[in-house]
Enzyme design. Structure first.
Site, PDB file in Angstrom:
ATOM      1  NE  ARG A 235      -3.611  -0.933   2.553  1.00  0.00           N
ATOM      2  CZ  ARG A 235      -4.008  -1.158   3.803  1.00  0.00           C
ATOM      3  NH1 ARG A 235      -4.153  -0.148   4.649  1.00  0.00           N
ATOM      4  NH2 ARG A 235      -4.288  -2.382   4.215  1.00  0.00           N
TER       5      ARG A 235
ATOM      6  CE1 TYR B 154     -13.045  -7.403   2.481  1.00  0.00           C
ATOM      7  CE2 TYR B 154     -11.318  -8.636   1.363  1.00  0.00           C
ATOM      8  CZ  TYR B 154     -11.697  -7.629   2.232  1.00  0.00           C
ATOM      9  OH  TYR B 154     -10.751  -6.856   2.848  1.00  0.00           O
TER      10      TYR B 154
ATOM     11  NE  ARG C 127      -9.900   8.096  -1.408  1.00  0.00           N
ATOM     12  CZ  ARG C 127     -11.119   8.434  -1.102  1.00  0.00           C
ATOM     13  NH1 ARG C 127     -11.753   9.365  -1.812  1.00  0.00           N
ATOM     14  NH2 ARG C 127     -11.734   7.879  -0.092  1.00  0.00           N
TER      15      ARG C 127
ATOM     16  CG  ASP D 193      -9.446  -2.822  -3.282  1.00  0.00           C
ATOM     17  OD1 ASP D 193      -8.979  -2.193  -2.316  1.00  0.00           O
ATOM     18  OD2 ASP D 193     -10.195  -3.813  -3.146  1.00  0.00           O
TER      19      ASP D 193
ATOM     20  NE  ARG E  70      -7.244   6.416   4.188  1.00  0.00           N
ATOM     21  CZ  ARG E  70      -7.865   6.185   5.343  1.00  0.00           C
ATOM     22  NH1 ARG E  70      -8.214   7.208   6.120  1.00  0.00           N
ATOM     23  NH2 ARG E  70      -8.136   4.952   5.736  1.00  0.00           N
TER      24      ARG E  70
END
Lengths: 350, 350
Positions: free
Chosen positions: A26, A152, A39, A75, A30
């Protein structure tokens, strides 16, 4: 440039390198102000689905830190959408699925995708990034592993105890097998399409498989993970990553991969000894260590590098994805420390 | 009754038993309709704080299933309140603390409790239960371990990544040590008071310590866990339990305990071999297995019992607390299976 010159790819193949290569799970994310600025204008999925934006985000950490590989911005849930699974990223909650999978007919409805047609934006993003970083560093593609994606789909999002996933597995084996089979087929196509588009290595994330006992992993999961990794072939190195269960390491090796990615819950030197030196390893700094102080980061980096020694075949990484509030200057310091300390150790031992 | 006759206590001391004793973490809980009926009238904390109700809930599973031990109904957070930490159980969210601990002066404000005065209801509940079950089965007392309690106090509730806890640990060692020291002192008093009140064994729950690397466990946690267990002495057997990190097992043994409780992420026979046979083991059925079918439960029970063999010193349990929607008749079946299969194996080998 000859691919054999890239330290990251050489380490995946257990060839000697002048220093230990490093990238971070990652790494486009962020914790970077450049990412947060984008974003504000686009949703996470908009950024994944726009090839120019995805390429731009992929390159952000590469421009700022001396990382040894880029990983395409995407993703693990991306291939689920064209399969017919609807979900969204709810604010602060992670993915929320509109309807959880419950029975055989839900599996039958899932489409086996044609990646180049169904997910063209990812393939385009890969091509853009490849051109930008050609001759500098290689590009990694990725997917989730069958279990993690099945969890998921079955839970309808992230889970604490995986009750629905395990219950399907235990109580309706034919449906479980059909689901895992279909996801595996999709992943083989998906990963091969990424390779055709230009990725030079693959990481398969089995992020949530650590909730299983070794026996359950072997019985319900391993055959499908193996099928995916066998189906990707040997044209590019493959990194097989999981968290939260060091008891699965040997079985993960059996399932496949040129590199096993380990989390921080195990000493990486001991993990490598258990796995055997005919496979490479990646890891395993606890992401929270990056909150600092810098002296602590340095101590932990040295501990990891000393623990693996200078045997070829170690790629430095975190034990899981970098956390959103990580200070960016600590990331810069980490990358430099890994390069400097590992090249120094190699020079001293010459 | 001579305590040496109880199979549970004998197994804790690695003495032979006619069958493998079994109890279940959180055996008094929401999966029982008798418990849910009471919970309609009282909050969770009201039930903990009323000795008659706590005793009644403790006895509910004992009356229904042939369990080999009772465990007093309480919560690991109970000693925090008289220390001055305010929290509540928010509906469906778990504990929420009114203010998270941040700095040294927050630690200084924490009170070292006098358990008999500050938590009289628990001591009373223990006395009531002891009278009820005298001569039938023994009673277990418990507490959280220092790390797990420190993580709640620091995070202000349950956590995903333990960023605040680890940051305190890494960035402000004096405050971390002071917090762990104070909690340890409280736990020694708390557990000894439970023993004085009549519990015949202790379990220390280090439920969240699995988020740590072995090195961090050894440096920041082990000395305090050891202090607590040393401070409890040898008058009753002590079970030391953790989840999610089989890499910590050897270090947990070093910290202390007569029995190591393991979760399902490791084969319990292999865990025992690693730990050495000079210590007992407890575990380790995945709680989700209890959702059934019964044939699966039977298969998994046999797998666990076969894996440990008939060496004295195994207590059957789940790998973590029983889940709220578990069918009660499956619990009954489990208890019978463990007793029957283990006594049958012992008879055959005579």
């Amino acid at each position: 440039m000859n691919e054999d010159r890239y330290p990251f790819l050489r380490a995946c193949r257990r060839q000697p390198t002048p220093y230990t290569p490093i990238w971070l799970m990652r790494q486009a994310g962020r914790y970077m102000k450049e990412y947060r600025a984008l974003r504000k204008k686009y949703s996470f999925l908009e950024m994944c689905k726009n090839p120019e934006l995805a390429a731009q985000v992929t390159l952000q950490p590469i421009e700022k830190f001396k990382l040894d590989a880029a990983i395409i911005f995407s993703d693990i849930l991306i291939p689920l959408e064209p399969m017919g699974v609807e979900f969204e990223f709810a604010k602060g909650e992670g993915p929320v699925f509109h309807r959880a999978l419950r029975e055989k007919k839900d599996v039958e409805k899932l489409r086996v995708i044609e990646p180049e047609e169904d997910i063209p934006y990812l393939m385009k993003a890969i091509q853009i990034v490849r051109k930008e970083i050609e001759g500098k560093i290689p590009l990694i593609g990725f997917s989730g592993a069958p279990f993690t994606l099945a969890s998921y789909v079955t839970e309808g999002g992230h889970s604490k105890n995986y009750i629905l996933t395990k219950s399907l597995m235990y109580q309706d084996r034919p449906t479980w097998d059909a689901l895992m089979e279909k996801i595996s087929e999709v992943l083989i196509r998906y990963l091969n399409a990424q390779i055709r588009s230009g990725v030079q290595a693959i990481q398969v994330f089995d992020s949530w498989v650590g909730c299983l006992s070794p026996d359950d992993y072997e019985e319900y999961v391993l055959p499908f993970s193996k099928k995916v990794m066998d189906g990707v072939g040997k044209s590019v190195p493959l990194i097989h990553f999981a968290t939260s269960n060091s008891g699965l390491l040997e079985l993960m090796k059996h399932a496949g991969g040129d590199v096993i990615g380990v989390d921080w819950r195990v000493n990486i030197g001991e993990a490598w000894a258990r796995l055997g030196y005919d496979i490479a390893v990646q890891g395993n700094l606890d992401p929270v260590i990056l909150f600092g102080p810098v002296g602590l980061i340095e101590k932990e980096v040295k501990k990891i590098l000393d623990s693996v020694g200078d045997r070829p075949g170690h790629i430095f990484n975190l034990g899981h994805g970098i956390l959103p509030n990580t200070p960016a200057d600590h990331v810069a310091a980490l990358v430099d420390m890994v390069h400097e300390y590992s090249s120094q150790v190699r020079q001293e031992r010459r």
